[in-house]
Design a protein around this motif. Structure first.
Motif, PDB file in Angstrom:
ATOM      1  N   ALA A 133       0.845  -1.194   0.000  1.00  0.00           N
ATOM      2  CA  ALA A 133       0.000   0.000   0.000  1.00  0.00           C
ATOM      3  C   ALA A 133       0.883   1.247   0.000  1.00  0.00           C
ATOM      4  O   ALA A 133       1.832   1.360   0.765  1.00  0.00           O
ATOM      5  CB  ALA A 133      -0.918   0.011   1.217  1.00  0.00           C
ATOM      6  N   ALA A 134       0.567   2.203  -0.888  1.00  0.00           N
ATOM      7  CA  ALA A 134       1.279   3.483  -0.977  1.00  0.00           C
ATOM      8  C   ALA A 134       0.299   4.533  -1.463  1.00  0.00           C
ATOM      9  O   ALA A 134      -0.686   4.218  -2.144  1.00  0.00           O
ATOM     10  CB  ALA A 134       2.486   3.386  -1.911  1.00  0.00           C
ATOM     11  N   THR A 135       0.557   5.779  -1.137  1.00  0.00           N
ATOM     12  CA  THR A 135      -0.360   6.851  -1.564  1.00  0.00           C
ATOM     13  C   THR A 135      -0.297   7.058  -3.065  1.00  0.00           C
ATOM     14  O   THR A 135      -1.313   7.197  -3.732  1.00  0.00           O
ATOM     15  CB  THR A 135      -0.003   8.161  -0.861  1.00  0.00           C
ATOM     16  N   SER A 136       0.929   7.112  -3.610  1.00  0.00           N
ATOM     17  CA  SER A 136       1.113   7.367  -5.034  1.00  0.00           C
ATOM     18  C   SER A 136       2.542   7.030  -5.397  1.00  0.00           C
ATOM     19  O   SER A 136       3.443   7.107  -4.562  1.00  0.00           O
ATOM     20  CB  SER A 136       0.821   8.839  -5.358  1.00  0.00           C
ATOM     21  N   GLN A 137       2.763   6.645  -6.657  1.00  0.00           N
ATOM     22  CA  GLN A 137       4.125   6.402  -7.110  1.00  0.00           C
ATOM     23  C   GLN A 137       4.913   7.699  -7.233  1.00  0.00           C
ATOM     24  O   GLN A 137       6.135   7.671  -7.391  1.00  0.00           O
ATOM     25  CB  GLN A 137       4.118   5.658  -8.457  1.00  0.00           C
ATOM     26  N   ASP A 138       4.240   8.857  -7.157  1.00  0.00           N
ATOM     27  CA  ASP A 138       4.921  10.152  -7.196  1.00  0.00           C
ATOM     28  C   ASP A 138       5.324  10.629  -5.808  1.00  0.00           C
ATOM     29  O   ASP A 138       5.970  11.678  -5.674  1.00  0.00           O
ATOM     30  CB  ASP A 138       4.018  11.210  -7.842  1.00  0.00           C
ATOM     31  N   SER A 139       4.946   9.892  -4.754  1.00  0.00           N
ATOM     32  CA  SER A 139       5.250  10.304  -3.383  1.00  0.00           C
ATOM     33  C   SER A 139       6.683   9.915  -3.052  1.00  0.00           C
ATOM     34  O   SER A 139       7.046   8.740  -3.106  1.00  0.00           O
ATOM     35  CB  SER A 139       4.280   9.654  -2.394  1.00  0.00           C
ATOM     36  N   LEU A 140       7.498  10.926  -2.702  1.00  0.00           N
ATOM     37  CA  LEU A 140       8.901  10.658  -2.394  1.00  0.00           C
ATOM     38  C   LEU A 140       9.034   9.839  -1.115  1.00  0.00           C
ATOM     39  O   LEU A 140       9.645   8.772  -1.110  1.00  0.00           O
ATOM     40  CB  LEU A 140       9.677  11.978  -2.258  1.00  0.00           C
ATOM     41  N   GLY A 141       8.473  10.350  -0.011  1.00  0.00           N
ATOM     42  CA  GLY A 141       8.594   9.643   1.260  1.00  0.00           C
ATOM     43  C   GLY A 141       7.647   8.468   1.375  1.00  0.00           C
ATOM     44  O   GLY A 141       7.848   7.594   2.220  1.00  0.00           O
ATOM     45  N   GLY A 142       6.582   8.464   0.548  1.00  0.00           N
ATOM     46  CA  GLY A 142       5.588   7.419   0.659  1.00  0.00           C
ATOM     47  C   GLY A 142       5.739   6.308  -0.364  1.00  0.00           C
ATOM     48  O   GLY A 142       4.957   5.348  -0.360  1.00  0.00           O
ATOM     49  N   PHE A 143       6.727   6.389  -1.280  1.00  0.00           N
ATOM     50  CA  PHE A 143       6.937   5.285  -2.221  1.00  0.00           C
ATOM     51  C   PHE A 143       8.371   5.253  -2.772  1.00  0.00           C
ATOM     52  O   PHE A 143       9.046   4.238  -2.722  1.00  0.00           O
ATOM     53  CB  PHE A 143       5.960   5.369  -3.392  1.00  0.00           C
ATOM     54  N   GLN A 144       8.829   6.408  -3.286  1.00  0.00           N
ATOM     55  CA  GLN A 144      10.072   6.393  -4.054  1.00  0.00           C
ATOM     56  C   GLN A 144      11.299   6.073  -3.198  1.00  0.00           C
ATOM     57  O   GLN A 144      12.209   5.378  -3.651  1.00  0.00           O
ATOM     58  CB  GLN A 144      10.242   7.740  -4.766  1.00  0.00           C
TER      59      GLN A 144
END
Length: 728
Positions: A146-157
């Motif tokens: 689960a992640a907010t968005s693939q564009d989220s630095l702290g939340g995915f990248q």
């Protein structure tokens, strides 16, 4: 046209467009600030609403409006030029910077997390504590994430980059469950079983636990990292969010906003400690390039037809170039031989330079100075072993970073030292030279003298590398403090002694006058009844009382200098001279003396009665200590030089043995027998006291007894003849 020329032209056109667009924001419209909402929008808006108040207080002529936006809304606002300023995560900043050609940010955010100021953040990989099959990065393969968005630095990248370092492509190897903003939705997905693993920004889980929305015991951290700043962390740290201005914003407004952010005190915005100077976001760009994330997610594709249609002239030029390359191949052989020789020469020169730098550092270490070498761009610093041992650390115990040095400064010295460094970078000071206290390993602070200079600059002209030394001056500072305390104590003691001398001499005159009066009464009434011995003893007593009174008067005058005399003011020295000459005229006439005055008599800042007493004492001494059967000839010379008044009184009197010069200006010091010359021995001591009160000096010259004397004093005028106008 070369590639560098194209880049320079592009930069020039971009700068010109930015300058023209800087006038596009009318002054009467509110300034709109877009903030990326990685938490619920109401919560984000509630937190950042205070920013508009802070900026309006600092810039009262403008109104500021803060809007909480998701990724799509924020990008739309930037695209449609509906925003003036943007606060977003570093990955999104790199994306829109490449998309719209933005310049560097105005400032970098500093958050308050876990009771500490944080200008870095990272990512967290978590799962339910009960999942025994999820413990390492390799266990993410094939799982729902689960992640907010693939564009989220702290939340995915950040998490995807850590997995990539372990040769795991998250997008291909796992199933993504994209929840959208806010990050709270990721936790809900993991707790409800919709996902096996969650990617979330650092600090969010702790905040949710603080709010009572999560028990930290229900989750566990995968790929946990040790950090002094974050208890829950799975990735390396990256710089915090940048605050940037749109190209359409007026330059002056951008400068005012940047200044207000950097000067903002902690606590004005909930959870925020303020802003600091813009961070280096190259690490974020490298992460995005590795992941091929926006804006590095597409590669231009060209066919041969496209190339020919768009670049016919370069293709023809390339063909001609290939032909020329074939013709020049033979000549290149000789050129390659020459280049090989040049490479050997450069390599040998680099070895010599490295050896020279080593000897330089070795020499400084031998001189007991610590050496530091600071890469200003990266923040890394080389600290020599002596540098570290100076404050009690072993070579591997002190971090080689600028932040480690800054954090070790004494809190009372930090702002001053950083300001000195900033002034040196700005060219206000020619040298970086500053004293400060550093915290040692044992907790105490030691005084250090730092010296340094910039030895390399970036292509833009900014400081890139700086070399310098540290010198331990702790003992010098202790001695300086002790001397200062001794000096202060001595000054207090001198004041007490002066007051004591004045009080004693003033109070002693009354009983002494009573003694003198009674002795005179006895002399008048008993003169006829006393024999010769008694009358002689009575005369001795009277003479002793008179001398004692004269000595007390002299001591009283000495103690009055600077305390009970006239205050300093602008006076004409020739007027004082004429007044003194008139006073000594009867004595001069009696001695048939010839007093000759010459030179330049200036206006100066002095005490009139003290200056008058000084000249009077010198002239009376010249008249008093004269040769028997010889009329006194006294030359008084006055001159002005380099802001000082120098006056000499030369006579043809009895002269002085050079061996007695040191005694001459002491208390009650007499070089001649009282039977030959009367006096208390305080006249010249009083002259020295007056000269010291005027910050001057006095001395005497004489070839010896019978050769005459020359007394000279020098005092400051109170103004500089070369720069200030003489007072009138």
């Amino acid at each position: 046209m070369t590639k560098n020329a194209l880049i320079k032209s592009s930069k020039f056109l971009l700068l010109s467009w930015w300058l023209l667009a800087s006038f596009a924001v009318p002054a009467d419209e509110p300034v709109r600030i877009g903030v990326l909402a990685y938490r619920p929008k109401p919560q984000t808006l509630e937190q950042w609403q205070a920013l508009s108040k802070v900026l309006h207080q600092a810039i009262p002529e403008r109104e500021f409006v803060v809007e909480a936006l998701n990724y799509d809304e924020l990008e739309a606002g930037v695209e449609n030029k509906q925003l003036d300023f943007v606060l977003t995560n570093p990955g999104h900043y790199v994306h829109i910077r490449y998309q719209h050609g933005f310049s560097a940010p105005l400032a970098t955010l500093v958050r308050r997390e876990n009771g500490r100021s944080q200008d870095m953040f990272g990512g967290v990989i978590f799962a339910l504590a009960e999942r025994g099959d999820l413990n390492a990065l390799g266990d993410l393969r094939g799982k729902k994430i689960a992640a907010t968005s693939q564009d989220s630095l702290g939340g995915f990248q950040m998490q995807a980059y850590e997995a990539a370092q372990a040769s795991l492509d998250i997008v291909k190897a796992s199933q993504l469950v994209l929840t959208g903003m806010p990050h709270d939705a990721v936790l809900e997905a993991v707790l409800s079983g919709q996902a096996d693993i969650g990617f979330i920004r650092s600090g969010v889980l702790e905040d949710l636990a603080t709010r009572g929305q999560l028990e930290l015991g229900r989750i566990k951290i995968i790929n946990a990292q040790t950090s002094a700043n974050f208890a829950l962390l799975s990735t390396q740290l990256y710089p915090e969010w940048p605050f940037l201005a749109m190209p359409t914003v007026e330059r002056e407004l951008a400068k005012k906003v940047a200044g207000s952010l950097l000067l903002m005190s902690p606590g004005r915005i909930p959870g925020i400690d303020g802003f600091t100077i813009p961070a280096d976001y190259n690490s974020v760009e490298q992460l995005l390039r590795t992941l091929r994330a926006k804006p590095f997610d597409t590669v231009p594709q060209f066919t041969l037809t496209d190339i020919w249609q768009r670049y016919p002239t370069p293709v023809l030029a390339l063909s001609a170039g290939v032909f020329l390359v074939v013709l020049l191949s033979l000549s290149l052989f000789s050129v390659n031989r020459y280049l090989a020789a040049e490479r050997r020469r450069v390599r040998e020169q680099n070895i010599r330079l490295a050896d020279s730098e080593y000897r330089w550092k070795f020499a400084l270490e031998g001189a007991d100075e610590g050496v530091w070498d600071w890469d200003i761009v990266s923040g890394e610093v080389f600290f020599s072993p002596r540098w570290k041992s100076m404050i009690g650390y072993e070579p591997d115990e002190f971090a080689n970073t600028f932040e480690a040095w800054r954090d070790s400064l004494h809190p009372d010295d930090t702002e001053r030292v950083l300001q000195t460094l900033s002034d040196y970078f700005d060219g206000k000071n020619k040298l970086y030279w500053v004293e400060f206290r550093m915290r040692c390993k044992d907790g105490r602070h030691k005084w250090i003298l730092a010296k340094g200079m910039v030895v390399a600059h970036t292509p833009e002209g900014k400081p890139q590398r700086m070399l310098g030394t540290h010198v331990d001056i702790d003992k010098h500072k202790q001695i300086e403090q002790e001397l200062r305390q001794s000096h202060d104590a001595l000054l207090r003691s001198n004041v007490d002694l002066e007051q004591f001398a004045y009080s004693v001499s003033h109070d002693m005159r009354q009983p002494l006058r009573m003694v003198s009066g009674h002795l005179q009464f006895l002399e008048r009434n008993l003169r006829e009844s006393l024999d010769e011995d008694a009358r002689q003893n009575l005369n001795f007593a009277l003479e002793g009382a008179k001398r004692m009174d004269a000595m007390i008067v002299s001591l009283l005058e000495y103690s009055r200098v600077g305390r009970k005399t006239q205050q300093k003011s602008w006076i004409a020295s020739d007027a004082v001279r004429d007044e003194v000459l008139q006073f000594v005229e009867p004595l001069a006439a009696q001695c048939q003396a010839n007093i000759r005055c010459q030179g330049d008599w200036p206006i100066l800042y002095a005490s009139r009665d003290e200056l008058s007493r000084l000249l009077q004492n010198l002239l009376v001494n010249a008249l008093h200590y004269r040769q028997e059967y010889q009329a006194p000839v006294i030359d008084v010379s006055s001159e002005v030089s380099d802001g000082f008044w120098r006056l000499s009184v030369r006579d043809n009197g009895i002269g002085i043995d050079p061996g007695q010069f040191e005694r001459l200006f002491q208390f009650f010091s007499r070089l001649q027998a009282r039977q030959r010359f009367e006096g208390t021995g305080m006249g010249l001591a009083l002259c020295r006291r007056i000269i010291e009160h005027h910050n001057g000096k006095i001395w005497v010259d004489s070839a010896g007894e019978g050769q005459g004397s020359c007394f000279t004093f020098e005092i400051p005028l109170g103004y500089s003849p070369t720069s200030d106008s003489q007072p009138t």
